[in-house]
Enzyme design. Structure first.
Site, PDB file in Angstrom:
ATOM      1  N   HIS A  87      -4.257  -8.454  -1.200  1.00  0.00           N
ATOM      2  CA  HIS A  87      -4.865  -9.145  -0.057  1.00  0.00           C
ATOM      3  C   HIS A  87      -4.089 -10.441   0.208  1.00  0.00           C
ATOM      4  CE1 HIS A  87      -8.425 -10.080   2.487  1.00  0.00           C
ATOM      5  NE2 HIS A  87      -8.209 -11.331   2.123  1.00  0.00           N
ATOM      6  N   MET A 129      -3.324 -18.150   7.212  1.00  0.00           N
ATOM      7  CA  MET A 129      -4.122 -19.198   7.872  1.00  0.00           C
ATOM      8  C   MET A 129      -3.210 -20.079   8.709  1.00  0.00           C
ATOM      9  SD  MET A 129      -6.590 -20.315   4.737  1.00  0.00           S
ATOM     10  CE  MET A 129      -7.263 -19.119   3.584  1.00  0.00           C
ATOM     11  N   MET A 143      -6.348 -15.037   9.517  1.00  0.00           N
ATOM     12  CA  MET A 143      -7.303 -16.088   9.913  1.00  0.00           C
ATOM     13  C   MET A 143      -6.565 -17.023  10.863  1.00  0.00           C
ATOM     14  SD  MET A 143      -8.999 -16.589   6.184  1.00  0.00           S
ATOM     15  CE  MET A 143      -7.623 -15.774   5.408  1.00  0.00           C
ATOM     16  N   MET A 189     -17.072 -11.466   5.601  1.00  0.00           N
ATOM     17  CA  MET A 189     -16.792 -12.705   4.859  1.00  0.00           C
ATOM     18  C   MET A 189     -18.070 -13.164   4.152  1.00  0.00           C
ATOM     19  SD  MET A 189     -13.607 -13.217   5.338  1.00  0.00           S
ATOM     20  CE  MET A 189     -13.564 -14.744   4.383  1.00  0.00           C
TER      21      MET A 189
HETATM   22  C1  DX5 Z   1     -10.967 -17.220   2.154  1.00  0.00           C
HETATM   23  C2  DX5 Z   1     -10.040 -16.040   1.962  1.00  0.00           C
HETATM   24  C3  DX5 Z   1     -10.277 -15.308   0.711  1.00  0.00           C
HETATM   25  C4  DX5 Z   1     -10.047 -16.097  -0.551  1.00  0.00           C
HETATM   26  C5  DX5 Z   1     -11.066 -15.640  -1.527  1.00  0.00           C
HETATM   27  O1  DX5 Z   1     -10.751 -17.767   3.402  1.00  0.00           O
HETATM   28  O2  DX5 Z   1     -10.160 -15.116   3.028  1.00  0.00           O
HETATM   29  O3  DX5 Z   1      -9.539 -14.079   0.664  1.00  0.00           O
HETATM   30  O4  DX5 Z   1      -8.778 -15.947  -1.110  1.00  0.00           O
HETATM   31  O5  DX5 Z   1     -10.994 -16.457  -2.628  1.00  0.00           O
HETATM   32  P1  DX5 Z   1     -12.088 -16.467  -3.776  1.00  0.00           P
HETATM   33  O6  DX5 Z   1     -12.115 -15.074  -4.356  1.00  0.00           O
HETATM   34  O7  DX5 Z   1     -11.563 -17.484  -4.703  1.00  0.00           O
HETATM   35  O8  DX5 Z   1     -13.392 -16.828  -3.137  1.00  0.00           O
HETATM   36 ZN    ZN Z   2      -9.184 -13.098   2.747  1.00  0.00          ZN
END
Ligand code: DX5
Ligand code: ZN
Length: 223
Positions: free
Chosen positions: A37, A41, A72, A141
């Site tokens: 994954h 951002m 994102m 999310m």
């Molecule tokens: C957050 C991301 C996630 C993030 C999750 O904006 O989309 O993919 O990496 O991280 P953890 O598992 O640390 O919450």
């Molecule tokens: Zn993510």
């Protein structure tokens, strides 16, 4: 006897050591990760900036695992082709960031990639009603996007269960993935709610005993 559904793990490299990113990807691949994954951002859609297509390009030859790119970013349609060319297998756009979502999904398909749509914690499941049949994956999310290591938002569980019911009742071929705050304490609840693909960053790369211990801890809660 109840049988646990098959669960897939998608380690988020956001929590990995960026100085040795390729090694981190190889390590989780060897530990049985199902996909990688990649959190993209742009500092506009979310208040943080991370990777561009060049990182996907350099990671592509590192593993045979599918690379899923979580965009994102504002108006993601501008960058679909770049990420597809870089080697992404699945392109996940946010419902909140794509003005013409149906067109964006069609554009992902035209590039020959799997199409995913993410929704923020405050976005209802119903926002996906008109696109669910056209996509390969829903990403619910479970934190507000932008940063790793945030606390799981438990009020999203009802929405995950609702999405599971809709997908099953309509017989859709659409994966249900969750992202944010998934760890040994929360994994049981998201799986019970109906998630089948789990993103985990801190719980894997940030585990005190390293990714092997982190993945083992997650598996241990799946029974
Ligand atoms: C957050 C991301 C996630 C993030 C999750 O904006 O989309 O993919 O990496 O991280 P953890 O598992 O640390 O919450
Ligand atoms: Zn993510």
């Amino acid at each position: 006897m109840s049988v646990r559904p098959q669960i897939k793990l998608a380690p988020s490299i956001l929590a990995a050591d960026m100085g040795r990113l390729a090694d981190a990807v190889r390590e989780v691949a060897e530990l049985g990760a199902d996909r990688i994954h990649i959190d993209v951002m742009d500092g506009i859609f979310v208040p943080n900036i991370t990777f561009g297509p060049i990182v996907v390009k350099w990671l592509r030859p590192v593993t045979r695992l599918p690379l899923e790119v979580h965009l994102m970013i504002d108006r993601p349609e501008r960058y679909l082709e770049d990420f597809a060319k870089a080697g992404a297998d699945t392109l996940i756009v946010h419902q909140e960031g794509a003005l013409h979502l149906n067109r964006t999904i069609q554009a992902i398909r035209a590039l020959g990639k799997k199409a995913g749509v993410a929704i923020n914690p405050a976005t209802p499941a119903g926002a996906l009603e008109e696109v669910l049949a056209d996509i390969d994956l829903v990403l619910a999310m479970t934190v507000n996007p932008g940063f790793g290591g945030q606390a799981f938002i438990a009020s999203t569980l009802g929405k995950i269960a609702k999405l599971r019911r809709t997908i099953d009742d309509s017989g859709l071929d659409c994966e249900l993935e969750v992202d944010g705050g998934v760890d040994a304490d929360t994994i049981g609840a998201v799986v019970d709610a109906g998630a089948r693909v789990l993103v985990a960053g801190s719980a894997i790369f940030g585990a005190p005993g390293g990714p092997r211990a982190g993945i083992a801890a997650l598996h241990s809660r799946l029974g």
